[in-house]
Design an enzyme around this catalytic site. Structure first.
Site, PDB file in Angstrom:
ATOM      1  N   ALA A   7      73.170  54.930  23.567  1.00  0.00           N
ATOM      2  CA  ALA A   7      73.863  55.495  22.194  1.00  0.00           C
ATOM      3  C   ALA A   7      73.950  56.934  22.278  1.00  0.00           C
ATOM      4  CB  ALA A   7      72.750  55.438  21.019  1.00  0.00           C
ATOM      5  N   CYS A   8      75.221  57.166  21.674  1.00  0.00           N
ATOM      6  CA  CYS A   8      75.515  58.596  21.313  1.00  0.00           C
ATOM      7  C   CYS A   8      76.284  58.816  20.115  1.00  0.00           C
ATOM      8  CB  CYS A   8      76.724  59.283  22.257  1.00  0.00           C
ATOM      9  SG  CYS A   8      78.468  58.744  22.204  1.00  0.00           S
ATOM     10  N   GLY A   9      76.646  59.918  19.604  1.00  0.00           N
ATOM     11  CA  GLY A   9      77.201  60.165  18.008  1.00  0.00           C
ATOM     12  C   GLY A   9      78.416  59.081  17.784  1.00  0.00           C
ATOM     13  N   VAL A  42      74.496  55.786  17.513  1.00  0.00           N
ATOM     14  CA  VAL A  42      73.118  56.372  17.413  1.00  0.00           C
ATOM     15  C   VAL A  42      72.725  55.888  15.897  1.00  0.00           C
ATOM     16  CG1 VAL A  42      73.560  58.996  16.552  1.00  0.00           C
ATOM     17  CG2 VAL A  42      71.266  58.047  17.891  1.00  0.00           C
TER      18      VAL A  42
END
Lengths: 95, 154
Positions: A7-9, A42
């Site tokens: 996950a990232c932004g 995220v």
């Protein structure tokens, strides 16, 4: 097959880079073919987490998460301090 | 290969003086919007993302930032680059309370991570290659920086 949530932004870009790095590192450790990485934002982690063995995030995760979370940034981007992060990830996958 | 990612001298600010991380992003986003590469929502989307999920990264020779946002705000895939006159404090990716003194900023406008993954990984590889970031920072003109950056992807 171990399910890894990455996950990232935004779920693009950073995760794309981190996924490549993580795949290379896991394959070197003999995990090729034994895991599947799914990329997400995220904010999606709390809802998706019940179906995953591990979440590797490039940013802190808020909310209730039902799988272990390891913060993979900056190591998965810069390569600095990568070994201890990969060891942690392998430990969770082996558990 | 830049994988279809557009980089032009007018997307480069080779000696940018700025007071804050958000000001750097604004200046770079204005370059891309002025050239018709991104939508009018791009700038605010990148700014918001930087506040929520910061992008400062400390590489061995230099700290950089890679602000970016959702492809929905991008018209043509491209990159804008700033070399900062003085380091500007960004926050570190994954560790928002750790400041990161950034000397170069690479604003990424990505449309399709699957086809542009080669570029993204090559970009990060270039940051780790000894001498490359300092050489980019030392460029005096936008034209010089464009040519040097492109040569890293040939």
């Amino acid at each position: 097959m171990k399910q890894i949530l990455l996950a990232c932004g935004t779920g693009i870009c950073t995760t794309t880079i981190a996924t490549k790095k993580l795949e290379m590192a896991l394959n070197e450790k003999g995990w090729a073919g034994k895991y599947k990485i799914t990329q997400c934002k995220v904010t999606e982690v709390p809802n998706l987490s019940p179906d995953f063995d591990l979440c590797v995030a490039t940013t802190p995760v808020a909310g209730e998460v039902q799988c272990p979370v390891i913060i993979g940034a900056p190591a998965l981007l810069t390569g600095i301090g990568l070994d201890p992060i990969i060891s942690q990830i392998v430990d969770v996958l082996s558990a | 290969m830049l994988s279809g990612i557009e980089l032009r001298p007018d997307f480069i600010l080779p000696d940018l003086g700025a007071d804050s991380d958000l000001q750097v992003i604004e200046r770079l986003a204005d370059c891309l919007f002025g050239a018709g590469m991104v939508r009018d929502t791009f700038k605010s989307a990148v700014l918001k993302r930087e506040v929520d999920y910061c992008t400062g990264l400390a590489f061995p020779e230099m700290s950089v930032a890679i602000p970016h946002t959702d492809p929905a705000h991008v018209i043509m895939p491209c990159i804008a680059i700033a070399a900062l006159r003085e380091p500007v404090t960004f926050r570190s990716m994954g560790r928002p309370n750790v400041p990161c003194e950034v000397e170069m900023v690479f604003l990424l406008a990505i449309t399709d991570p699957d086809t542009q993954v080669g570029f993204l990984t090559a970009l990060i590889q270039a940051f780790r290659e000894p001498g490359r970031l300092p050489a980019l920072k030392a460029c005096k003109t936008a034209e010089e920086l464009t040519a040097l950056f492109q040569s890293y992807f040939d």
